[in-house]
Motif scaffolding. Structure first.
Motif: not given
Length: 143
Positions: A41-50
């Motif tokens: 989560q800190r690294q921004g590695g989770h899947v997002r709706m970009e």
């Protein structure tokens, strides 16, 4: 990796698996995965709706990010709460895994709860970081 690699090599040579290796690997994998959630989560590695988020700008983007973080925090807090309850039950009944070797399962339940506790802290920090500029900016306008 060493456990699974050893199991594969042993099985290739002897035709038999190492006793309890499969069950132990399952237990270890759950611990590794859940303890890495906060870091990811800190690294921004989770899947997002970009696709959606990249089209937003300004206040709309801030609002969506805050709402998403709040929902994520709420869901993870519920998972944490339930996993603490489950860990308590597992400790009370001395829960063990099913399989050839009966590994104790309650330590895994505690690790699972701890992993979600860390994730809640990380998302809480992220939420504060998202809200803080709005609050600080609002104070400067009041002066």
């Amino acid at each position: 990796m060493l456990l699974i690699g050893s199991d594969v090599a042993y099985r290739t040579l002897t035709g038999k698996s190492i006793l309890g290796a499969y069950n132990l690997a399952e237990i270890i994998m759950v611990g590794i995965c859940v303890l890495s959630l906060a870091y990811t989560q800190r690294q921004g590695g989770h899947v997002r709706m970009e696709i959606v988020v990249n089209k937003l700008r300004g206040k709309a983007l801030q609002f969506i990010e805050i709402i998403a973080s709040f929902l994520c925090f709420t869901i993870c807090a519920l998972i944490f709460y339930r996993s603490v309850v489950d860990a308590g039950v597992a400790i009370d009944i001395n829960l063990i895994t099913s399989g050839i070797i009966a590994w104790p399962a309650w330590p895994l339940k505690i690790v699972f709860a701890f992993g979600f506790f860390l994730l809640c802290i990380r998302i809480g920090i992220q939420l504060i970081q998202q809200i803080r500029p709005l609050v600080v900016k609002g104070r400067h306008h009041a002066l």
